[in-house]
Design a protein around this motif. Structure first.
Motif, mmCIF file in Angstrom:
data_model
loop_
_atom_site.group_PDB
_atom_site.id
_atom_site.type_symbol
_atom_site.label_atom_id
_atom_site.label_comp_id
_atom_site.label_asym_id
_atom_site.label_seq_id
_atom_site.Cartn_x
_atom_site.Cartn_y
_atom_site.Cartn_z
ATOM 1 N N LEU A 284 0.955 -1.290 -0.027
ATOM 2 C CA LEU A 284 0.115 0.092 -0.188
ATOM 3 C C LEU A 284 0.666 1.420 0.015
ATOM 4 N N PRO A 285 0.434 2.381 -0.328
ATOM 5 C CA PRO A 285 1.019 3.712 -0.443
ATOM 6 C C PRO A 285 1.212 4.005 1.181
ATOM 7 N N LYS A 286 2.412 4.940 1.289
ATOM 8 C CA LYS A 286 2.821 5.305 2.558
ATOM 9 C C LYS A 286 2.001 5.915 3.532
ATOM 10 N N GLU A 287 0.677 6.434 2.920
ATOM 11 C CA GLU A 287 -0.342 7.032 3.842
ATOM 12 C C GLU A 287 -1.049 5.974 4.488
ATOM 13 N N TYR A 288 -0.980 4.758 4.206
ATOM 14 C CA TYR A 288 -1.911 3.459 4.686
ATOM 15 C C TYR A 288 -0.669 2.804 5.473
ATOM 16 N N GLY A 289 0.627 3.158 5.582
ATOM 17 C CA GLY A 289 1.323 2.155 6.501
ATOM 18 C C GLY A 289 2.234 1.491 5.399
ATOM 19 N N GLY A 290 2.261 1.498 4.265
ATOM 20 C CA GLY A 290 2.874 0.647 3.343
ATOM 21 C C GLY A 290 4.348 1.424 2.962
ATOM 22 N N SER A 291 4.675 0.761 1.846
ATOM 23 C CA SER A 291 6.075 1.087 1.380
ATOM 24 C C SER A 291 6.016 1.531 -0.145
ATOM 25 N N ALA A 292 4.742 1.507 -0.734
ATOM 26 C CA ALA A 292 4.566 1.744 -2.051
ATOM 27 C C ALA A 292 4.538 3.477 -1.968
ATOM 28 N N GLU A 293 4.602 3.915 -3.424
ATOM 29 C CA GLU A 293 4.473 5.432 -3.492
ATOM 30 C C GLU A 293 3.466 5.889 -2.863
ATOM 31 N N SER A 294 3.678 7.420 -2.251
ATOM 32 C CA SER A 294 2.543 7.974 -1.584
ATOM 33 C C SER A 294 1.484 8.307 -2.659
ATOM 34 N N VAL A 295 0.262 8.683 -1.904
ATOM 35 C CA VAL A 295 -0.810 9.170 -2.634
ATOM 36 C C VAL A 295 -0.532 10.166 -3.717
ATOM 37 N N ASP A 296 0.341 11.423 -3.197
ATOM 38 C CA ASP A 296 0.632 12.476 -3.836
ATOM 39 C C ASP A 296 1.420 12.277 -4.988
ATOM 40 N N ILE A 297 2.390 10.934 -5.118
ATOM 41 C CA ILE A 297 2.959 10.770 -6.279
ATOM 42 C C ILE A 297 2.006 9.959 -7.151
ATOM 43 N N LEU A 298 1.152 9.006 -6.816
ATOM 44 C CA LEU A 298 0.112 8.509 -7.429
ATOM 45 C C LEU A 298 -0.666 9.604 -8.270
ATOM 46 N N LYS A 299 -1.139 10.715 -7.326
ATOM 47 C CA LYS A 299 -1.773 11.614 -7.878
ATOM 48 C C LYS A 299 -1.125 12.414 -9.226
ATOM 49 N N ASP A 300 0.249 12.621 -9.023
ATOM 50 C CA ASP A 300 1.053 13.080 -10.056
ATOM 51 C C ASP A 300 1.010 12.327 -11.289
ATOM 52 N N LEU A 301 1.204 10.934 -11.257
ATOM 53 C CA LEU A 301 1.092 9.965 -12.105
ATOM 54 C C LEU A 301 -0.112 10.040 -12.864
ATOM 55 N N GLN A 302 -1.178 10.177 -12.099
ATOM 56 C CA GLN A 302 -2.699 10.154 -12.522
ATOM 57 C C GLN A 302 -3.034 11.398 -13.508
ATOM 58 N N ASN A 303 -2.096 12.647 -13.080
ATOM 59 C CA ASN A 303 -2.093 13.848 -14.049
ATOM 60 C C ASN A 303 -1.220 13.921 -14.936
ATOM 61 N N GLN A 304 -0.275 12.828 -15.154
ATOM 62 C CA GLN A 304 0.672 13.018 -16.659
ATOM 63 C C GLN A 304 -0.361 12.777 -17.636
ATOM 64 N N ARG A 305 -0.504 13.593 -18.325
ATOM 65 C CA ARG A 305 -1.543 13.949 -19.552
ATOM 66 C C ARG A 305 -0.909 14.176 -20.751
ATOM 67 N N THR A 306 -1.549 13.616 -21.856
ATOM 68 C CA THR A 306 -0.617 13.804 -23.200
ATOM 69 C C THR A 306 -1.494 15.257 -23.668
ATOM 70 N N ASN A 307 -0.641 16.042 -24.400
ATOM 71 C CA ASN A 307 -1.077 17.145 -25.097
ATOM 72 C C ASN A 307 -1.795 16.638 -26.657
ATOM 73 N N GLU A 308 -2.925 16.465 -26.682
ATOM 74 C CA GLU A 308 -3.817 15.891 -27.743
ATOM 75 C C GLU A 308 -3.435 16.917 -28.971
ATOM 76 N N SER A 309 -3.454 18.142 -28.693
ATOM 77 C CA SER A 309 -3.408 18.993 -29.768
ATOM 78 C C SER A 309 -2.017 18.984 -30.503
ATOM 79 N N LYS A 310 -1.037 18.435 -29.782
ATOM 80 C CA LYS A 310 0.213 18.276 -30.386
ATOM 81 C C LYS A 310 0.357 16.918 -31.187
ATOM 82 N N ARG A 311 -0.472 15.874 -31.137
ATOM 83 C CA ARG A 311 -0.194 14.715 -31.472
ATOM 84 C C ARG A 311 -0.482 14.572 -33.050
ATOM 85 N N VAL A 312 0.602 14.075 -33.392
ATOM 86 C CA VAL A 312 0.829 13.944 -34.862
ATOM 87 C C VAL A 312 -0.224 12.937 -35.324
ATOM 88 N N GLU A 313 -0.113 11.886 -34.729
ATOM 89 C CA GLU A 313 -1.049 10.507 -35.171
ATOM 90 C C GLU A 313 -2.076 10.518 -34.269
#
Length: 281
Positions: free
Chosen positions: A232-261
């Motif tokens: 589990l994430p650190k906030e739940y007593g585990g050793s996995a990535e924290s929820v803040d990092i999971l949030k950052d991963l969730q918010n890593q978004r592509t810029n579709e206006s720049k996609r070629v294909e």
């Protein structure tokens, strides 16, 4: 472009998955004029999630594509760049943890990131959750099972009151009868005082099998009996990535206006073709 998992990899990792069974299922789908063209990977996902039963897989396929056709509020405009989906990312987290339980189950964590009920729209949260789940399955393939964990920290009665019973009914039908996953357990942690009202809302729409899967944890110790603390994430007593990092991963978004294909989102999320209509109200 996203790289879908290769069907050959699925056969290699699962000795119970037979090409002959998948071919028989494909032959059946091609005899159903109302169904769309279904990929081999999709057939594998349905068959494996139904524990290799062709008849159960047929029912799930029928329900899956029919519900996704009729329930347009949730299953149309499947574009992650849509403004409502973008806003939902800041309100709630939907994430599959990287590690599995000793039984091989994947853990899906759902929790609020913004506690303001005025920003919470259940329809958008469900739509994004389903998009995440469909994309994950197409990228990662089959797994032994899934356990969904609802962290109710920060939730209020105001959030519950925004749940439309008709929406809840339809989505629970879809989750129980159509989605190609092996749902093992549903956990509720950080239990609110109004949990009985939440259960009263969903119970009329639950089959006994799913109702029996729900575990209300008033202590994290009972939760750890199902989900080892270390994954589990650190906030739940585990050793996995924290929820803040999971949030950052969730918010890593592509810029579709720049996609070629350009990406065919409908294809990724399993929405190809046209289907017959079926009332499920």
């Amino acid at each position: 472009m996203y790289k879908m998992v290769d069907a050959n990899e699925e056969y290699a990792k699962d000795s119970k998955l037979k090409r002959e069974d998948v071919e028989n299922l494909r032959f059946w789908t091609e005899k159903q004029p109302h169904l769309p063209k279904i990929t081999e990977l999709q057939l594998i996902l349905f068959l494996q999630s139904c524990y290799y039963s062709n008849e159960r897989a047929k029912s799930a396929i029928e329900n899956f594509f029919t519900v996704r056709t009729l329930f347009e509020d949730l299953f149309s405009n499947l574009n992650p760049q849509e403004s409502s989906i973008q806003m939902s990312l800041d309100v709630g987290l939907s994430y599959v943890l990287p590690e599995v339980t000793p039984n091989g189950d994947k853990i899906v964590l759902l929790k609020l990131l913004d506690n303001n009920p005025n920003k919470y729209i259940l329809q958008d949260q469900l739509k994004r959750f389903d998009m995440m789940l469909m994309l994950y399955m197409h990228l990662m393939g089959t797994n032994e099972g899934m356990q969904i964990t609802f962290d109710f920290e920060g939730s209020t009665m105001s959030h519950l009151l925004k749940a439309n019973p008709s929406l809840v009914k339809k989505y629970l039908f879809y989750l129980q009868e159509a989605v190609p996953i092996r749902l093992k357990h549903v956990h509720v942690i950080n239990v609110p005082s109004w949990i009985d009202r939440f259960l009263a809302l969903i119970k009329p729409f639950l089959k006994k099998e799913l109702l029996d899967m729900i575990h209300i944890h008033t202590s994290m110790n009972t939760f750890y009996e199902y989900v080892p603390k270390k994954i589990l994430p650190k906030e739940y007593g585990g050793s996995a990535e924290s929820v803040d990092i999971l949030k950052d991963l969730q918010n890593q978004r592509t810029n579709e206006s720049k996609r070629v294909e350009k990406t065919n989102y409908d294809k990724i999320f399993g929405m190809e073709g046209t289907f017959k209509r079926l009332e499920i109200d």
